[in-house]
Design a protein around this motif. Sequence first.
Motif, PDB file in Angstrom:
ATOM      1  N   GLY A  24       0.896  -1.225   0.073  1.00  0.00           N
ATOM      2  CA  GLY A  24      -0.069  -0.019  -0.051  1.00  0.00           C
ATOM      3  C   GLY A  24       0.754   1.284   0.083  1.00  0.00           C
ATOM      4  O   GLY A  24       2.253   1.081  -0.007  1.00  0.00           O
ATOM      5  N   GLY A  25       0.364   2.545  -0.124  1.00  0.00           N
ATOM      6  CA  GLY A  25       1.045   3.574  -0.193  1.00  0.00           C
ATOM      7  C   GLY A  25       1.153   4.091  -1.548  1.00  0.00           C
ATOM      8  O   GLY A  25       1.007   3.287  -2.682  1.00  0.00           O
ATOM      9  N   ASP A  26       1.772   5.228  -1.605  1.00  0.00           N
ATOM     10  CA  ASP A  26       2.124   5.633  -2.963  1.00  0.00           C
ATOM     11  C   ASP A  26       3.290   5.177  -3.620  1.00  0.00           C
ATOM     12  O   ASP A  26       4.216   4.591  -2.667  1.00  0.00           O
ATOM     13  CB  ASP A  26       2.446   7.021  -2.777  1.00  0.00           C
ATOM     14  N   ALA A  27       3.477   5.276  -4.885  1.00  0.00           N
ATOM     15  CA  ALA A  27       4.770   4.593  -5.429  1.00  0.00           C
ATOM     16  C   ALA A  27       5.999   5.680  -5.112  1.00  0.00           C
ATOM     17  O   ALA A  27       5.780   7.013  -5.343  1.00  0.00           O
ATOM     18  CB  ALA A  27       4.552   4.500  -6.933  1.00  0.00           C
ATOM     19  N   ILE A  28       7.017   5.048  -4.759  1.00  0.00           N
ATOM     20  CA  ILE A  28       8.272   5.987  -4.349  1.00  0.00           C
ATOM     21  C   ILE A  28       9.321   5.896  -5.454  1.00  0.00           C
ATOM     22  O   ILE A  28       9.702   4.753  -5.609  1.00  0.00           O
ATOM     23  CB  ILE A  28       8.655   5.614  -3.010  1.00  0.00           C
ATOM     24  N   ASP A  29       9.811   7.072  -6.019  1.00  0.00           N
ATOM     25  CA  ASP A  29      10.945   6.705  -6.855  1.00  0.00           C
ATOM     26  C   ASP A  29      12.149   7.071  -6.073  1.00  0.00           C
ATOM     27  O   ASP A  29      12.305   8.407  -5.632  1.00  0.00           O
ATOM     28  CB  ASP A  29      10.805   7.927  -7.983  1.00  0.00           C
ATOM     29  N   ILE A  30      13.195   6.264  -6.103  1.00  0.00           N
ATOM     30  CA  ILE A  30      14.441   6.558  -5.244  1.00  0.00           C
ATOM     31  C   ILE A  30      15.425   6.582  -6.545  1.00  0.00           C
ATOM     32  O   ILE A  30      15.906   5.556  -7.273  1.00  0.00           O
ATOM     33  CB  ILE A  30      14.850   5.116  -4.572  1.00  0.00           C
ATOM     34  N   GLU A  31      16.174   7.729  -6.435  1.00  0.00           N
ATOM     35  CA  GLU A  31      17.221   7.962  -7.455  1.00  0.00           C
ATOM     36  C   GLU A  31      18.561   8.002  -6.445  1.00  0.00           C
ATOM     37  O   GLU A  31      18.926   8.691  -5.621  1.00  0.00           O
ATOM     38  CB  GLU A  31      17.117   9.154  -8.169  1.00  0.00           C
ATOM     39  N   ILE A  32      19.531   7.188  -6.885  1.00  0.00           N
ATOM     40  CA  ILE A  32      20.930   7.205  -6.419  1.00  0.00           C
ATOM     41  C   ILE A  32      21.909   8.226  -7.129  1.00  0.00           C
ATOM     42  O   ILE A  32      21.955   8.527  -8.445  1.00  0.00           O
ATOM     43  CB  ILE A  32      21.658   5.923  -6.483  1.00  0.00           C
ATOM     44  N   VAL A  33      22.385   9.360  -6.382  1.00  0.00           N
ATOM     45  CA  VAL A  33      23.234  10.409  -6.893  1.00  0.00           C
ATOM     46  C   VAL A  33      24.547  10.403  -5.984  1.00  0.00           C
ATOM     47  O   VAL A  33      24.568   9.814  -5.051  1.00  0.00           O
ATOM     48  CB  VAL A  33      22.550  11.804  -6.805  1.00  0.00           C
ATOM     49  N   GLU A  34      25.388  11.059  -6.615  1.00  0.00           N
ATOM     50  CA  GLU A  34      26.576  11.299  -5.996  1.00  0.00           C
ATOM     51  C   GLU A  34      27.122  12.352  -5.018  1.00  0.00           C
ATOM     52  O   GLU A  34      28.007  12.707  -4.571  1.00  0.00           O
ATOM     53  CB  GLU A  34      27.926  10.988  -6.932  1.00  0.00           C
ATOM     54  N   ALA A  35      26.029  13.515  -5.397  1.00  0.00           N
ATOM     55  CA  ALA A  35      26.141  14.637  -4.414  1.00  0.00           C
ATOM     56  C   ALA A  35      24.737  15.101  -4.201  1.00  0.00           C
ATOM     57  O   ALA A  35      23.804  15.047  -5.121  1.00  0.00           O
ATOM     58  CB  ALA A  35      27.080  15.796  -5.327  1.00  0.00           C
ATOM     59  N   LEU A  36      24.580  16.028  -3.242  1.00  0.00           N
ATOM     60  CA  LEU A  36      23.493  16.730  -2.803  1.00  0.00           C
ATOM     61  C   LEU A  36      23.443  18.182  -2.736  1.00  0.00           C
ATOM     62  O   LEU A  36      24.809  18.636  -2.278  1.00  0.00           O
ATOM     63  CB  LEU A  36      22.811  16.133  -1.490  1.00  0.00           C
ATOM     64  N   ASP A  37      22.915  19.100  -3.118  1.00  0.00           N
ATOM     65  CA  ASP A  37      22.844  20.349  -3.165  1.00  0.00           C
ATOM     66  C   ASP A  37      21.528  20.746  -2.417  1.00  0.00           C
ATOM     67  O   ASP A  37      20.535  20.170  -2.244  1.00  0.00           O
ATOM     68  CB  ASP A  37      22.694  21.134  -4.561  1.00  0.00           C
ATOM     69  N   GLY A  38      21.776  21.883  -1.660  1.00  0.00           N
ATOM     70  CA  GLY A  38      20.511  22.397  -0.968  1.00  0.00           C
ATOM     71  C   GLY A  38      20.691  22.321   0.723  1.00  0.00           C
ATOM     72  O   GLY A  38      21.835  22.089   1.018  1.00  0.00           O
ATOM     73  N   PRO A  39      19.636  22.048   1.180  1.00  0.00           N
ATOM     74  CA  PRO A  39      19.446  21.951   2.699  1.00  0.00           C
ATOM     75  C   PRO A  39      20.208  20.841   3.481  1.00  0.00           C
ATOM     76  O   PRO A  39      20.266  19.799   2.308  1.00  0.00           O
ATOM     77  CB  PRO A  39      17.947  22.368   3.176  1.00  0.00           C
ATOM     78  N   SER A  40      20.056  20.720   4.457  1.00  0.00           N
ATOM     79  CA  SER A  40      20.785  19.510   5.136  1.00  0.00           C
ATOM     80  C   SER A  40      19.872  18.467   4.712  1.00  0.00           C
ATOM     81  O   SER A  40      18.456  18.335   4.782  1.00  0.00           O
ATOM     82  CB  SER A  40      20.888  19.516   6.470  1.00  0.00           C
ATOM     83  N   ALA A  41      20.525  17.062   4.653  1.00  0.00           N
ATOM     84  CA  ALA A  41      19.704  15.809   4.399  1.00  0.00           C
ATOM     85  C   ALA A  41      19.686  14.872   5.713  1.00  0.00           C
ATOM     86  O   ALA A  41      20.406  15.186   6.675  1.00  0.00           O
ATOM     87  CB  ALA A  41      20.748  14.873   3.326  1.00  0.00           C
ATOM     88  N   ALA A  42      18.613  13.972   5.640  1.00  0.00           N
ATOM     89  CA  ALA A  42      18.312  13.050   6.578  1.00  0.00           C
ATOM     90  C   ALA A  42      19.534  11.956   6.632  1.00  0.00           C
ATOM     91  O   ALA A  42      20.305  11.944   5.619  1.00  0.00           O
ATOM     92  CB  ALA A  42      17.145  12.248   6.495  1.00  0.00           C
ATOM     93  N   SER A  43      19.882  11.316   7.949  1.00  0.00           N
ATOM     94  CA  SER A  43      20.810  10.396   8.035  1.00  0.00           C
ATOM     95  C   SER A  43      20.181   8.959   7.838  1.00  0.00           C
ATOM     96  O   SER A  43      19.048   8.897   8.270  1.00  0.00           O
ATOM     97  CB  SER A  43      21.572  10.558   9.444  1.00  0.00           C
ATOM     98  N   VAL A  44      21.060   8.152   7.814  1.00  0.00           N
ATOM     99  CA  VAL A  44      20.625   6.679   7.706  1.00  0.00           C
ATOM    100  C   VAL A  44      20.287   6.189   8.982  1.00  0.00           C
ATOM    101  O   VAL A  44      19.267   5.184   9.057  1.00  0.00           O
ATOM    102  CB  VAL A  44      22.188   5.713   7.313  1.00  0.00           C
ATOM    103  N   GLU A  45      21.017   6.624  10.043  1.00  0.00           N
ATOM    104  CA  GLU A  45      20.303   6.250  11.426  1.00  0.00           C
ATOM    105  C   GLU A  45      19.069   6.664  11.501  1.00  0.00           C
ATOM    106  O   GLU A  45      18.154   5.989  12.330  1.00  0.00           O
ATOM    107  CB  GLU A  45      21.365   6.863  12.428  1.00  0.00           C
ATOM    108  N   THR A  46      18.670   7.903  11.148  1.00  0.00           N
ATOM    109  CA  THR A  46      17.246   8.368  11.339  1.00  0.00           C
ATOM    110  C   THR A  46      16.571   7.495  10.841  1.00  0.00           C
ATOM    111  O   THR A  46      15.274   7.203  11.131  1.00  0.00           O
ATOM    112  CB  THR A  46      17.286   9.970  10.767  1.00  0.00           C
TER     113      THR A  46
END
Length: 334
Positions: A206-228
Amino acid sequence: MLQHRGSCGTAADVTLDLDVPVLDAACDGACWAAPAATVLRPGHRHRFAHLDANATDDLAACVRGECDEPQAGSGAGGLTARLGRTDGTLGDALAQGGYAAVALAATLSSSRMIEVIALADLIRRFDARALMAPVLRLDVTSSTIDTHLLGGDPHRVIEGVLLACIAGGSREVRLCIAPDAPGTASLIRALEDAHAAGILDGTALGGDAIDIEIVEALDGPSAASVETMCALTTVFDDPPPPTRLLALAGALPRPGVYEVPVGGAMTWAGVLAMAGVMLARVQALRVYPRTGAPRLIWSSHLDDSLDPAALGGEVVVLDWDADINPVRDSAGAH
């Protein structure tokens, strides 16, 4: 029976000659125990450390149920409950409760899911602002904690990503990870399995379809952590474990990844005791939090309660033989 590999276990290169199935598994966080194996039976989990050719009789006896070791636990745990204790397949993760939280969360609204996260105290223990972004951004580092979580329980990471998307209303995920980073192969394989099973597109749970894209760099605000992400998978536990992870290294007998309670009476001295450290030999701790500047915690402050802001990263134990001056120059003292 699971033989723990990871970098430590693989380097030790011990072959177990037993008449029972032996499955390769990732490190369970107990780097100090390598080479190690864990025998799993209903209600019984027993890690055997520092294996050699003489350990086969004890291992075989434990597999047969002839083990009354009082230190063997039932296997209950929090973020690290499955760490290094699955064979890496989706089927094994599902058999151990993987994605059950997603199936439940898919029936809730985003606002209700945020309430659940708040009740589980995740907003205080973690910086949850990144969960509210239109595009969920996850920064995977080469830290000891991220490496262990990706290699030892990648489906928990993916499950947490899906829960974050339900809470924040995101349908797109940007996952920043280097192609050659430790644990990358395990995560990609888990993503492929989850996609093939219909977990990512919502058809299975159930739930919406989620598109997960693997990238080598992130720009912008802080990102979530694996531990979170991993902590999100525990929000429906009764009660959710009030814990954080830290990696201990340096002058101590048992380095590795530890799950420790926060928000209570746990102190740095208590954490060090878990790792077999004699406090009289500690000059200071060099703390590298996941975000923010490194800091020094002197031995006179080891009875201070744990600060969640200092967790989620590496902690190096410095004994009295360590040259503290270079450390003092690069880290603030507390």
